[in-house]
Design an enzyme around this catalytic site. Structure first.
Site, short mmCIF file in Angstrom:
data_model
loop_
_atom_site.label_atom_id
_atom_site.label_comp_id
_atom_site.label_asym_id
_atom_site.label_seq_id
_atom_site.Cartn_x
_atom_site.Cartn_y
_atom_site.Cartn_z
N HIS A 202 -17.89 64.72 135.29
CA HIS A 202 -18.13 66.01 134.67
C HIS A 202 -17.74 67.17 135.57
O HIS A 202 -17.21 68.17 135.11
CB HIS A 202 -19.60 66.12 134.30
CG HIS A 202 -19.96 67.37 133.56
ND1 HIS A 202 -19.67 67.58 132.23
CD2 HIS A 202 -20.58 68.51 133.98
CE1 HIS A 202 -20.10 68.77 131.86
NE2 HIS A 202 -20.65 69.36 132.90
N HIS B 29 -21.64 70.03 125.67
CA HIS B 29 -22.99 69.57 126.03
C HIS B 29 -23.34 68.44 125.07
O HIS B 29 -24.36 68.47 124.38
CB HIS B 29 -24.00 70.71 125.96
CG HIS B 29 -24.84 70.82 127.19
ND1 HIS B 29 -26.21 70.96 127.17
CD2 HIS B 29 -24.52 70.78 128.50
CE1 HIS B 29 -26.69 71.02 128.41
NE2 HIS B 29 -25.67 70.92 129.23
N SER C 25 -14.55 66.32 128.39
CA SER C 25 -15.74 65.51 128.14
C SER C 25 -15.30 64.09 127.84
O SER C 25 -14.78 63.80 126.76
CB SER C 25 -16.53 66.08 126.96
OG SER C 25 -17.65 65.26 126.67
#
Length: 764
Positions: A59, A108, A562
């Site tokens: 990340h 997220h 991601s």
């Protein structure tokens, strides 16, 4: 040895080189751990291991994607507008009149599955702080969401929580949510995508950077206290395969406090205005670890921190837990000693706790060559002594193997054009209503109605129109428009073309409001990088976006990758979400998508081909995914965009709407419903292709009576094909063709369009 019982100090590390360490549990590979030992010349302390584990996580370090992301810089087009590019918290572009805009989108995803409300809320809070850190006032947010099938139990758990988290945090901050998108599909059932975008406005001279210059300058932590919530949260959650077994081991998701963030925003902006900050970094993923290493690496390379001075909510926290905590609403500033009193006074005025926790130090030439020197102490004992650049800038870089999956040929050969088509006008009508009412195509108001889209008073265009638009200053009519788009079905069929289609749609959506596209941000959502098929998708997608941006002159200013969006070995459809920002000189000339001018001419711009691979029609009517996505012609997109922007400037058009999901049939239906007027059009004999094809580079435009000739000349000037297909008026959508007509009253259109999500979420 340490004088603090149980403390793992640098002296202890030297004295106990063979002590086992939990590097694997922290997500580090054995060779990465060995490299840390080589850098330090000893085993790391527990605190140093914490720093490297989060900073070298997927990340934070982009270790599997860097080799592909570099082409965004290598292929970057020349742009006079780009003020700050990739590498900072967010990109910054010049929008004229001395104003600049910064914008960025981030994910997220996994936290929003674990705890939907807080995961989504803190996603908004984090992206807002990224924008604040650049020196800008955050002025609007957007979101791009993907969930499992709308009727799945998992979706009914996750979706309401995600929406409530986004609305709660954004509404409390007083930031309008001006647009975005929502989609559904079986691949997202255990892997929702929650991508949040924020845009901020500043003057050129207000730009701030993440750097720590000036030995002797103070390091100040200000905002919320540090607690155990979210220890390693985003950095760990987003950096490994996500399955039922590992889910139980996940750290807690961060907890957000938007009221504290609002105070932090106002406090920071006053500090900037008074020139009290020489460097600034927010504390998001990796917390204190990230802020200290990146600030030190961006400055002299030296910093000394007293970890025991960090204000805590839980005084049982160890140094390594403090370093890994991702508690929200925190910032770290570099402040000149002479301005410390004034800095603290401003913080006190806003009720913000501020604590000096260290200072910038100089480094020797030898230390600089090694990557600087970051020293951290705990009650006088040294627990960190490391080169910060080795954590922030010199992490592992993997050239993951990638290969086109063997299944790709069969997928592409399963052509959607061979699917059964409607037999008559009755079936055409029924299928149009089915597509129009499908979740992801139909009315998103159940979601967007929970957001405040007009707070602050600068919103000019908002959902459900093609892009959001805001006025950038009270004393100016200049505005910026933003759109996000992504289509996992297209990208699954062809990652290179599918990503270009996502870019083209966002570009077209911005142009459809009358703005000229200027710059790009992206959130690249994919499965595991350890899967060669996924890495092939990623390599193709990044190449497609880089090539597209180069061709149309819109630089990538930043974004987010991601990975590990999969459960077990089942990955999501590759879903690159592309955000495009454009500028309009006069927001009063903007276009909306509702056709409300009775008697206006309806023009169809662009070429329609029989292209159904990955289409909404194939998905909704036949639950089919196969074939090839529509072709991409970026020169045609640019020409179409110029026609739309110029038509808005010259007052030729009353409204415009791009053609995308569902094709012409859905676009006409939406424009009729949003304008409260019927539309009557005539199409060719191949009415099915006319209604459901998703060919790109197309739009419908409502042209003022008396301006048809001027509009036709404008399109011809730019080489954009067009047909005048009808007029606005009446109380129904009527599509006439040589063999008959399809007619649907506005009430029936509305019933189908608005019913799906409220019915599915009833009682949730």
């Amino acid at each position: 040895m340490s004088e603090v019982p149980g403390l793992d100090t640098v002296a202890t590390a030297h004295a106990t080189p063979d002590t086992p360490q939990p590097y694997a549990e922290l997500g580090m590979a054995k060779d990465e751990y060995e490299r840390v030992r080589e850098i330090l010349g000893r085993r790391p302390t527990a605190a140093e291991l914490a720093i490297y584990s989060v900073m070298w996580s997927e990340h934070c370090s982009y270790k599997s994607s860097k080799v592909h992301l570099r082409q965004f810089g290598e292929k970057a087009p020349e742009s006079d507008a780009l003020l700050v590019g990739m590498g900072e918290n967010a990109g910054v572009v010049d929008v004229g009149e001395g104003n600049a805009v910064t914008f960025k989108i981030e994910s997220h995803n996994h936290p929003s599955y674990v705890e939907p409300h807080q995961g989504a809320a803190t996603g908004v809070g984090g992206i807002v702080r990224d924008i604040l850190t650049m020196g800008a006032r955050p002025v609007a947010v957007m979101d791009a969401l993907r969930f499992g099938p709308a009727d799945a139990d998992d979706t009914k758990r996750v979706l309401p929580g995600v929406v409530s988290g986004i609305s709660f945090y954004g509404n409390c901050l007083g930031l309008p949510n001006i647009g975005g998108e929502i989609g559904f599909g079986p691949g997202y059932i255990g892997n929702p995508l929650v991508n949040a975008l924020c845009v901020g406005v500043m003057k050129h001279e207000d730009i701030k950077l993440a750097q720590a210059p000036g030995p002797g300058n103070k390091v100040v932590l200000f905002g919320s206290t540090t607690g155990p919530d979210g220890i390693g949260g985003a950095s760990v959650l987003a950096s490994a395969t996500f399955d039922d077994e590992s889910h139980a081991k996940r750290p807690s998701v961060q907890v957000g406090d938007p009221f504290m963030e609002k105070l932090l925003i106002e406090c920071s902006l006053e500090l900037y205005a008074e020139d009290m900050v020489v460097g600034i970094q927010d504390l998001g993923a990796a917390g204190v670890s990230c802020a200290t290493t990146e600030l030190a690496a961006g400055g002299t390379g030296g910093m000394r921190i007293q970890l025991d001075r960090v204000p805590l909510r839980d005084h049982r926290l160890t140094p390594e837990e403090i370093l890994m905590s991702e508690s929200q609403e925190r910032m770290m500033a570099i402040v000149e000693p002479a301005k410390m009193d004034a800095f603290l006074a401003v913080c006190d005025k806003w009720g913000i706790l501020a604590t000096e926790i260290g200072e910038v130090t100089d480094v020797t030439p030898e230390e600089a060559e090694r990557g600087g020197r970051l020293v951290m102490t705990w009650h006088g004992e040294t627990v960190v002594d490391m080169p910060p650049r080795t954590a922030s800038d010199e992490g592992p870089v993997y050239e993951r193997p990638y290969a086109r999956p063997d299944s790709q040929d069969a997928l592409q050969s399963d052509d959607a054009a061979a699917l059964p088509r409607p037999k008559d006008d009755t079936e055409l009508r029924e299928q149009l209503l089915r597509v129009l009412g499908a979740p992801g195509v139909g009315d998103p108001t159940w979601v967007t109605g929970q957001y405040d889209s007009y707070v602050r008073g600068d919103t000019v265009v908002s959902t459900p129109h093609d892009s959001g638009m805001i006025r950038i200053a009270d004393d100016s009519d200049r505005g910026v428009a933003l759109a996000t788009d992504g289509n996992g079905r297209f990208t699954r069929l062809d990652p290179y073309t599918g990503t270009r289609l996502a870019y083209a749609e966002a570009y077209r959506n911005v142009a459809a409001t009358g703005a000229r596209p200027l710059a790009v941000t992206n959130c690249l959502n994919f499965g595991s990088p350890e899967d060669p098929g996924v890495m092939w998708q990623f390599a193709e997608a990044t190449c497609g976006l880089a090539d597209a941006c180069k061709q149309l002159g819109t630089p990538v200013t930043g974004g987010n990758v991601s990975f590990y969006n999969q459960t077990g070995d089942v990955a999501i459809n590759p879903t690159p979400v592309i955000g495009v920002l454009g500028v309009i000189d006069d927001v009063n000339a903007r276009l909306r998508s509702g056709f409300d001018a009775d008697g206006a001419h309806v023009f169809l711009l662009g070429e329609t081909r029989p292209e159904f691979g990955g289409s909404a029609w194939a998905d909704v009517v036949h639950e089919h995914l196969g074939g090839l996505p529509p072709e991409v012609d970026l020169a045609a997109e640019a020409a179409l965009g110029e026609v739309l922007a110029t038509a808005a400037e010259r007052g030729l058009a009353t409204a415009a709407h791009d053609l995308s999901d569902g094709g012409l049939g859905v676009a006409l239906s939406e424009s009729a419903l949003r304008g409260g007027q019927g539309i009557r059009v005539e199409v060719s004999e191949d009415v099915f292709t006319e209604l459901f094809s998703e060919s790109a580079a197309r739009a419908i435009v409502s042209v003022r009576p008396g301006q048809a000739e001027a509009f036709t000349a404008l399109a011809a000037e730019h080489g954009v094909p067009l047909r005048r297909i009808g007029t606005v008026g009446g109380d129904a959508l009527v599509v006439e063709h040589p063999g008959g007509a399809v007619e649907v009253g506005l009430d029936d259109l509305r019933s189908s369009y608005e019913a799906a999500l409220p019915a599915l979420m009833d009682g949730v």
